[in-house]
Design a protein around this motif. Structure first.
Motif, PDB file in Angstrom:
ATOM      1  N   ALA A  92      -0.125  -9.167  -2.042  1.00  0.00           N
ATOM      2  CA  ALA A  92       0.698  -8.614  -2.851  1.00  0.00           C
ATOM      3  C   ALA A  92       0.810  -8.911  -4.469  1.00  0.00           C
ATOM      4  CB  ALA A  92       2.311  -8.958  -2.417  1.00  0.00           C
ATOM      5  N   ASP A  93       0.259 -10.197  -4.682  1.00  0.00           N
ATOM      6  CA  ASP A  93       0.072 -10.648  -5.965  1.00  0.00           C
ATOM      7  C   ASP A  93      -0.797  -9.745  -6.729  1.00  0.00           C
ATOM      8  OD1 ASP A  93       1.224 -12.659  -7.929  1.00  0.00           O
ATOM      9  OD2 ASP A  93      -0.263 -14.128  -7.342  1.00  0.00           O
ATOM     10  N   LYS A  94      -1.943  -9.457  -6.194  1.00  0.00           N
ATOM     11  CA  LYS A  94      -2.727  -8.580  -6.880  1.00  0.00           C
ATOM     12  C   LYS A  94      -2.408  -7.310  -7.045  1.00  0.00           C
ATOM     13  CE  LYS A  94      -6.581 -11.397  -4.879  1.00  0.00           C
ATOM     14  NZ  LYS A  94      -7.481 -11.510  -3.843  1.00  0.00           N
ATOM     15  N   LYS A  95      -1.525  -6.838  -6.252  1.00  0.00           N
ATOM     16  CA  LYS A  95      -0.952  -5.415  -6.349  1.00  0.00           C
ATOM     17  C   LYS A  95      -0.082  -5.346  -7.282  1.00  0.00           C
ATOM     18  CE  LYS A  95      -3.416  -3.113  -3.359  1.00  0.00           C
ATOM     19  NZ  LYS A  95      -3.977  -1.853  -3.076  1.00  0.00           N
ATOM     20  N   GLY A  96       0.616  -6.731  -7.964  1.00  0.00           N
ATOM     21  CA  GLY A  96       1.403  -6.399  -9.037  1.00  0.00           C
ATOM     22  C   GLY A  96       3.010  -6.440  -8.245  1.00  0.00           C
ATOM     23  N   VAL A  97       2.997  -6.726  -7.012  1.00  0.00           N
ATOM     24  CA  VAL A  97       4.480  -6.672  -6.512  1.00  0.00           C
ATOM     25  C   VAL A  97       5.156  -8.138  -6.617  1.00  0.00           C
ATOM     26  CG1 VAL A  97       5.304  -6.366  -4.143  1.00  0.00           C
ATOM     27  CG2 VAL A  97       3.332  -4.981  -4.675  1.00  0.00           C
ATOM     28  N   LEU A  98       6.387  -7.859  -7.099  1.00  0.00           N
ATOM     29  CA  LEU A  98       7.268  -8.860  -7.467  1.00  0.00           C
ATOM     30  C   LEU A  98       7.690  -9.219  -5.854  1.00  0.00           C
ATOM     31  CD1 LEU A  98       8.935 -10.646  -8.970  1.00  0.00           C
ATOM     32  CD2 LEU A  98      10.851  -9.141  -9.317  1.00  0.00           C
ATOM     33  N   ILE A  99       7.468 -10.548  -5.389  1.00  0.00           N
ATOM     34  CA  ILE A  99       8.146 -11.052  -4.256  1.00  0.00           C
ATOM     35  C   ILE A  99       9.428 -12.053  -4.752  1.00  0.00           C
ATOM     36  CG2 ILE A  99       7.339 -12.710  -2.382  1.00  0.00           C
ATOM     37  CD1 ILE A  99       4.588 -11.761  -3.210  1.00  0.00           C
ATOM     38  N   VAL A 100      10.209 -11.753  -3.966  1.00  0.00           N
ATOM     39  CA  VAL A 100      11.410 -12.551  -3.771  1.00  0.00           C
ATOM     40  C   VAL A 100      11.574 -13.324  -2.719  1.00  0.00           C
ATOM     41  CG1 VAL A 100      14.262 -12.608  -4.526  1.00  0.00           C
ATOM     42  CG2 VAL A 100      12.732 -10.856  -5.625  1.00  0.00           C
ATOM     43  N   ALA A 101      11.809 -14.706  -2.968  1.00  0.00           N
ATOM     44  CA  ALA A 101      11.843 -15.612  -1.646  1.00  0.00           C
ATOM     45  C   ALA A 101      13.050 -16.501  -1.724  1.00  0.00           C
ATOM     46  CB  ALA A 101      10.581 -16.179  -1.527  1.00  0.00           C
TER      47      ALA A 101
ATOM     48  N   ASP B 216       0.836  -1.335  -0.031  1.00  0.00           N
ATOM     49  CA  ASP B 216      -0.129  -0.240  -0.002  1.00  0.00           C
ATOM     50  C   ASP B 216       0.841   1.131  -0.103  1.00  0.00           C
ATOM     51  OD1 ASP B 216      -2.283  -1.319  -0.016  1.00  0.00           O
ATOM     52  OD2 ASP B 216      -2.552  -1.458   2.162  1.00  0.00           O
ATOM     53  N   GLN B 217       2.015   1.110   0.132  1.00  0.00           N
ATOM     54  CA  GLN B 217       2.831   2.309   0.427  1.00  0.00           C
ATOM     55  C   GLN B 217       3.752   2.414  -0.938  1.00  0.00           C
ATOM     56  OE1 GLN B 217       3.106   4.489   2.953  1.00  0.00           O
ATOM     57  NE2 GLN B 217       1.415   3.006   3.722  1.00  0.00           N
ATOM     58  N   GLY B 218       3.416   1.799  -1.967  1.00  0.00           N
ATOM     59  CA  GLY B 218       4.032   2.039  -3.317  1.00  0.00           C
ATOM     60  C   GLY B 218       5.341   1.024  -3.326  1.00  0.00           C
ATOM     61  N   ALA B 219       5.374  -0.167  -2.667  1.00  0.00           N
ATOM     62  CA  ALA B 219       6.620  -0.913  -2.935  1.00  0.00           C
ATOM     63  C   ALA B 219       6.354  -1.933  -4.273  1.00  0.00           C
ATOM     64  CB  ALA B 219       6.601  -1.976  -1.823  1.00  0.00           C
ATOM     65  N   ARG B 220       7.648  -2.009  -5.160  1.00  0.00           N
ATOM     66  CA  ARG B 220       7.246  -2.701  -6.481  1.00  0.00           C
ATOM     67  C   ARG B 220       7.696  -4.058  -6.293  1.00  0.00           C
ATOM     68  NH1 ARG B 220       3.121  -1.805  -8.569  1.00  0.00           N
ATOM     69  NH2 ARG B 220       3.889  -2.640 -10.157  1.00  0.00           N
ATOM     70  N   ILE B 221       8.814  -4.402  -5.213  1.00  0.00           N
ATOM     71  CA  ILE B 221       9.558  -5.435  -5.065  1.00  0.00           C
ATOM     72  C   ILE B 221       9.690  -5.770  -3.342  1.00  0.00           C
ATOM     73  CG2 ILE B 221      11.775  -6.682  -5.326  1.00  0.00           C
ATOM     74  CD1 ILE B 221      12.311  -4.959  -7.739  1.00  0.00           C
ATOM     75  N   ILE B 222       9.431  -6.993  -3.169  1.00  0.00           N
ATOM     76  CA  ILE B 222       9.487  -7.349  -1.464  1.00  0.00           C
ATOM     77  C   ILE B 222      10.506  -8.403  -1.586  1.00  0.00           C
ATOM     78  CG2 ILE B 222       8.318  -8.205   0.500  1.00  0.00           C
ATOM     79  CD1 ILE B 222       5.859  -7.095  -0.627  1.00  0.00           C
ATOM     80  N   ASN B 223      11.502  -8.329  -0.512  1.00  0.00           N
ATOM     81  CA  ASN B 223      12.539  -9.409  -0.666  1.00  0.00           C
ATOM     82  C   ASN B 223      12.190 -10.125   0.604  1.00  0.00           C
ATOM     83  OD1 ASN B 223      14.876 -11.093  -0.717  1.00  0.00           O
ATOM     84  ND2 ASN B 223      15.921  -9.673   0.736  1.00  0.00           N
TER      85      ASN B 223
END
Length: 73
Positions: free
Chosen positions: A29-38, A1-8
């Motif tokens: 996060a998926d619905k917001k189009g955020v890339l999640i790196v795990a 919600d704060q504008g992040a595009r990538i989460i590690n």
């Protein structure tokens, strides 16, 4: 919600199924189009060899979200 595009996410662990809160957060996060790196995990603690996370589930890496990128080294 704060504008992040990538989460590690340098976290995770084995289990039969993921915690429901983790699934909800990943789906959000998926619905917001955020890339999640795990992280794929640290492998077998006895041998140090990697594990097939399709056979030995590790979460969040074993989830099937479309925006999930699983990494190993």
């Amino acid at each position: 919600d704060q504008g992040a595009r990538i989460i590690n996410l340098s976290l995770g662990g084995p289990g039969r199924r993921p915690h429901p809160a983790l699934v909800r957060a990943m789906d959000y996060a998926d619905k917001k189009g955020v890339l999640i790196v795990a992280a794929a995990g640290n492998g077998d603690p006895m041998s140090g060899l990697g594990l097939n996370i399709d056979l030995h589930k590790t979460f969040p890496a074993s989830l099937t979200n479309t925006s999930l990128l699983v990494v190993a080294s």
